[in-house]
Design a protein around this motif. Structure first.
Motif, PDB file in Angstrom:
ATOM      1  N   ARG A   2       2.332   1.815  -3.522  1.00  0.00           N
ATOM      2  CA  ARG A   2       1.336   2.326  -4.479  1.00  0.00           C
ATOM      3  C   ARG A   2       0.930   3.763  -4.136  1.00  0.00           C
ATOM      4  NH1 ARG A   2      -0.651  -3.251  -4.344  1.00  0.00           N
ATOM      5  NH2 ARG A   2      -0.141  -4.200  -6.353  1.00  0.00           N
ATOM      6  N   ALA A   3       0.905   4.081  -2.862  1.00  0.00           N
ATOM      7  CA  ALA A   3       0.576   5.456  -2.464  1.00  0.00           C
ATOM      8  C   ALA A   3       1.633   6.426  -2.976  1.00  0.00           C
ATOM      9  CB  ALA A   3       0.458   5.543  -0.948  1.00  0.00           C
ATOM     10  N   GLN A  12       3.506   5.962  -5.603  1.00  0.00           N
ATOM     11  CA  GLN A  12       3.331   6.045  -7.057  1.00  0.00           C
ATOM     12  C   GLN A  12       2.270   7.079  -7.428  1.00  0.00           C
ATOM     13  OE1 GLN A  12       2.336   2.335  -8.964  1.00  0.00           O
ATOM     14  NE2 GLN A  12       2.081   3.274 -10.981  1.00  0.00           N
ATOM     15  N   LYS A  13       1.175   7.111  -6.689  1.00  0.00           N
ATOM     16  CA  LYS A  13       0.115   8.069  -6.986  1.00  0.00           C
ATOM     17  C   LYS A  13       0.571   9.505  -6.767  1.00  0.00           C
ATOM     18  CE  LYS A  13      -3.719   4.921  -6.007  1.00  0.00           C
ATOM     19  NZ  LYS A  13      -4.866   4.606  -5.102  1.00  0.00           N
ATOM     20  N   VAL A  14       1.306   9.744  -5.699  1.00  0.00           N
ATOM     21  CA  VAL A  14       1.812  11.096  -5.461  1.00  0.00           C
ATOM     22  C   VAL A  14       2.816  11.482  -6.543  1.00  0.00           C
ATOM     23  CG1 VAL A  14       3.049  12.595  -3.845  1.00  0.00           C
ATOM     24  CG2 VAL A  14       1.419  10.904  -2.982  1.00  0.00           C
ATOM     25  N   TYR A  15       3.639  10.536  -6.939  1.00  0.00           N
ATOM     26  CA  TYR A  15       4.597  10.801  -8.019  1.00  0.00           C
ATOM     27  C   TYR A  15       3.876  11.181  -9.304  1.00  0.00           C
ATOM     28  CZ  TYR A  15       7.845   9.775 -11.827  1.00  0.00           C
ATOM     29  OH  TYR A  15       8.589   9.847 -12.976  1.00  0.00           O
ATOM     30  N   GLU A  16       2.832  10.477  -9.620  1.00  0.00           N
ATOM     31  CA  GLU A  16       2.075  10.791 -10.837  1.00  0.00           C
ATOM     32  C   GLU A  16       1.437  12.177 -10.758  1.00  0.00           C
ATOM     33  OE1 GLU A  16      -0.553   7.491 -10.916  1.00  0.00           O
ATOM     34  OE2 GLU A  16       0.890   6.125 -11.880  1.00  0.00           O
ATOM     35  N   GLN A  17       1.107  12.613  -9.555  1.00  0.00           N
ATOM     36  CA  GLN A  17       0.497  13.932  -9.377  1.00  0.00           C
ATOM     37  C   GLN A  17       1.543  15.040  -9.366  1.00  0.00           C
ATOM     38  OE1 GLN A  17      -1.934  14.155  -5.871  1.00  0.00           O
ATOM     39  NE2 GLN A  17      -2.717  16.209  -6.345  1.00  0.00           N
ATOM     40  N   CYS A  60       6.162  14.572  -2.156  1.00  0.00           N
ATOM     41  CA  CYS A  60       5.964  13.178  -1.778  1.00  0.00           C
ATOM     42  C   CYS A  60       6.549  12.912  -0.388  1.00  0.00           C
ATOM     43  CB  CYS A  60       6.603  12.261  -2.820  1.00  0.00           C
ATOM     44  SG  CYS A  60       6.158  10.522  -2.637  1.00  0.00           S
ATOM     45  N   TYR A  73      11.221   6.201  -7.938  1.00  0.00           N
ATOM     46  CA  TYR A  73      10.386   6.920  -8.908  1.00  0.00           C
ATOM     47  C   TYR A  73      11.032   8.228  -9.343  1.00  0.00           C
ATOM     48  CZ  TYR A  73       6.312   3.869  -8.823  1.00  0.00           C
ATOM     49  OH  TYR A  73       5.448   2.808  -8.998  1.00  0.00           O
ATOM     50  N   LYS A 126       0.822  -1.216   0.000  1.00  0.00           N
ATOM     51  CA  LYS A 126       0.000   0.000   0.000  1.00  0.00           C
ATOM     52  C   LYS A 126       0.854   1.263   0.000  1.00  0.00           C
ATOM     53  CE  LYS A 126      -4.014  -2.131   2.232  1.00  0.00           C
ATOM     54  NZ  LYS A 126      -4.796  -2.252   3.485  1.00  0.00           N
TER      55      LYS A 126
END
Length: 699
Positions: free
Chosen positions: A217-218, A220-225, A233, A264, A214
């Motif tokens: 993946r969390a 990864q989401k911040v990186y994408e944002q 992050c 990332y 978890k």
């Protein structure tokens, strides 16, 4: 399927790991917040401290020694947790080095070690049921497992399985998932196309609903944002996954978040990845070391910047019970890992790899790209060292020595350091101890090739430096031939109770000031081999890193008094030194028992749990014992001995034949082949005291 670049990738990964460890170590304590790191060091873009020699670190100790479970026990079968537990016990000195001895119930590794001593086997020794969940999920689950990823290239599932087995000695649940994730990432990095693929392979090896998965993946989401601002992050991790939520001394979950963040935002750049991991704080050397392993493997040796590679100089020190093994040549070590990887894959290793590795000797052939094998020069202004990947004696690869305007009266040395002293280190860290890599009586050989541009003749003079007197003993001077490989060999002279700390050669030329010497000298196949013949004079030794040089102590209070080594202990204890691969030898030690009833000389020691010992074993007895995770008496005889009386103990080993003498009298003979090589030293099998005088080792 083992990749064609397997060995080179392992080399790059190991250097990447050590670059990360060295970069992050100065700011590891939790007092170093990201804000404080920025305030003191600014942007992290290079090593934060210029170490004379970087001391041993637990992040390297574990990967180096725990895989020896495959060499010692799980040789022709699948590995089990207790195999790794035995490696823990055998190579670790109780309370010193290897890992953090923070206390029972505080340090996960210390607790697990004590559990093993209590008779709790692995994996129960590291289970949450035994130690509690918080203890079981500290960071050690992922920081000791890098080598399992290198042993199984392109096989992330097998790497993860073995990493979990190894980590289970001290960890459980998310601690095991961290081991699986990091090892799988390393294994997949051999051929992955990008970092996302590496991370995905790691995630595939852990439960999707685990806290570890978890947090990855969390991130990864911040990186994408926020793909261009890793501080966003890091702030998110502090708020949602910080140390306040995952307690203990150093929980794995916040640091897993930093590892994912660095992977990332580093985007496959080794330097940027370990720099980000360090700048983020928390357990900086662990996190930067782990991501350095992954990205180093991913990018290969060409992807490691010189600013991070050069200071390492192909050498690290570790802190096991073997001082000989603690002086670690990186190319030699990674060759051993690669050979083990081929064995596990049931594939024949390339002949060039097999021929370039000599486990029992010092042998450097400079075949790996950029390899320097730790060589140094006393005058870098005149002799500039660098790797040459094209010129070599029998195959490409050598150490290039560029000689810059040398003239008569100037002298520069090029040398390999064979022994280390405390004053060469900036800190104590994990208290490494050392036994020399070269001994009196051994032969040193090397190949040299001279490419002269201008000037008169060039001469080299082999030499050794004494670690006690610091005096240099020069041997026969040789004139070098031009454009021709030339072998130089010499025998290391007697060091009179001290040791050699440098083995090398001096470079001179009678060139004039108007036509100074310009040219290149290439060195290949540096080799130290043969039987040893030396003494240990305790008047010439010192207490360094809590041990009497050149010994490593396991329990007991060992000191120097009146030119002797003295031990006093309220429990069994032992002290180890010498060449780890010594086979046949005569070993003598003069001892005076002062208390207790068990005083012995030990030999063919392969760790704290594997050796022979012979000596006084109770009132009126002399005995030969085998230590194999418990003492077994092989033979006992009647012999009247007394406290306060001085005796010369002598043991001679030839193959399986063991003979013992006391004061020159033959007292015991036996045949046993359990251990075929190893260190030597002294042991008390129960509480007692002893004075140890001059020690001799003969062929």
């Amino acid at each position: 399927m083992i990749p064609n670049v397997y060995l080179q990738k392992v080399y790059a990964g190991f250097i990447g790991m050590n670059a990360g460890i060295r970069l992050g170590a100065p700011v590891e304590p939790t007092e170093w917040t990201p804000e404080m790191i920025r305030d003191v060091y600014g942007e992290v873009n290079g090593y934060l401290k210029d170490y004379k020699i970087f001391s041993a670190d637990d992040d390297a100790n574990g990967p180096v020694f725990f895989i020896r479970a495959l060499l010692d026990d799980a040789v022709n079968r699948e590995m089990e947790p207790q195999d790794v537990a035995r490696a823990w016990l055998n190579y670790t000195r109780e309370g010193i080095g290897m890992f953090w001895w923070g206390g029972d119930g505080i340090s996960t590794e210390h607790t697990a070690y004590l559990n093993l001593l209590r008779g709790i086997p692995a994996p129960q020794s590291g289970s949450a049921e035994t130690n509690g969940l918080i203890m079981a999920e500290q960071i050690g689950g992922q920081i000791f497992i890098d080598t399992w990823g290198w042993l199984f290239p392109d096989n992330p599932n097998k790497a993860a399985d073995y990493a979990e087995i190894a980590a289970s000695v001290a960890h459980d649940q998310n601690g095991l998932y961290g081991a699986r994730f990091i090892a799988a990432c390393i294994a997949s990095a051999f051929t992955a196309k990008n970092i996302q693929e590496v991370i995905d392979e790691g995630l595939a090896e852990i439960p999707a609903d685990s806290t570890y998965a978890k947090v990855i993946r969390a991130v990864q989401k911040v990186y994408e944002q926020y793909p261009d601002d890793f501080w966003k992050c890091r702030e998110y991790l502090e708020n949602e996954w910080g140390y306040d939520k995952y307690t203990g001394v150093c929980h794995i979950i916040p640091n897993a978040g930093v590892c994912a963040l660095a992977l990332y935002y580093g985007r496959g750049d080794l330097a940027r990845t370990i720099e980000i991991a360090t700048a983020c704080g928390w357990d900086t050397d662990c996190n930067a070391g782990n991501v350095g392993s992954i990205v180093g493997t991913f990018v290969g040796i060409d992807g490691i910047p010189e600013k991070y590679r050069k200071p390492i100089n192909d050498t690290i020190v570790t802190s096991s019970v073997s001082g000989y093994l603690n002086i670690l040549d990186i190319p030699t070590f990674v060759k051993s890992v690669a050979l083990l990887g081929y064995r596990l894959a049931d594939k024949p290793a390339p002949n060039v790899l097999v021929d370039s590795y000599k486990e029992e000797e010092v042998f450097f052939d400079f075949s790996l790209p950029g390899a320097t094998h730790g060589f140094k020069t006393s005058l870098p202004f005149k002799t500039i060292l660098k790797a040459n990947d094209t010129i070599g004696y029998q195959s490409p690869g050598s150490l290039e020595i560029f000689i810059d305007r040398l003239y008569e009266g100037e002298k520069s040395t090029v040398y390999y350091q064979t022994f280390y002293r405390r004053d060469e280190f900036n800190d104590e860290k994990y208290k490494p101890t050392f036994a020399p890599k070269a001994y009196s009586g051994q032969t040193v050989s090397l190949k040299l090739y001279l490419d002269k541009f201008q000037g008169a003749e060039l001469y080299i003079t082999p030499y050794v430096r004494n670690t006690y007197t610091k005096e240099v003993t020069e041997l026969q001077k040789e004139k070098l031939k031009e454009k021709e490989w030339q072998e130089i060999s010499f025998v290391i002279p007697d060091t009179n109770g001290s040791f050699v700390e440098e083995v090398g050669f001096a470079i001179e030329s009678p060139s004039s000031l108007t036509e100074r010497f310009f040219g290149k000298l290439f060195m290949d196949e540096f080799h130290i081999y043969g039987a040893q013949s030396y003494d240990i004079d305790f008047a010439k030794q010192a207490v360094e890193f809590l041990s009497v040089t050149p010994f490593a102590h396991h329990r007991g209070n060992w000191s120097l008094q009146n030119g002797n080594m003295v031990v006093e202990s309220d429990t069994n204890c032992a002290s180890f030194t010498g060449h780890y691969y010594m086979k046949d030898a005569v070993i003598r030690g003069t001892i005076t028992p002062t208390a207790g009833a068990h005083h012995a000389i030990l030999f063919r020691a392969q760790g704290t749990q594997k050796y022979y010992q012979v000596g006084f074993a109770g009132e009126g007895k002399v005995a030969l014992h085998l230590q194999n995770f418990g003492l077994t008496c092989l033979k006992s005889i009647d012999y009247d001995w007394e406290i306060g009386t001085t005796y010369q103990l002598e043991v001679e080993v030839r193959g399986p034949h063991i003979s013992a003498r006391i004061n020159g009298e033959n007292v015991l003979s036996y045949t046993d082949s359990t251990w075929e090589h190893g260190m030597f030293g002294f042991a008390l099998s129960e509480a007692g005291g002893c004075i140890i005088e001059k020690v001799e080792v003969r062929p």
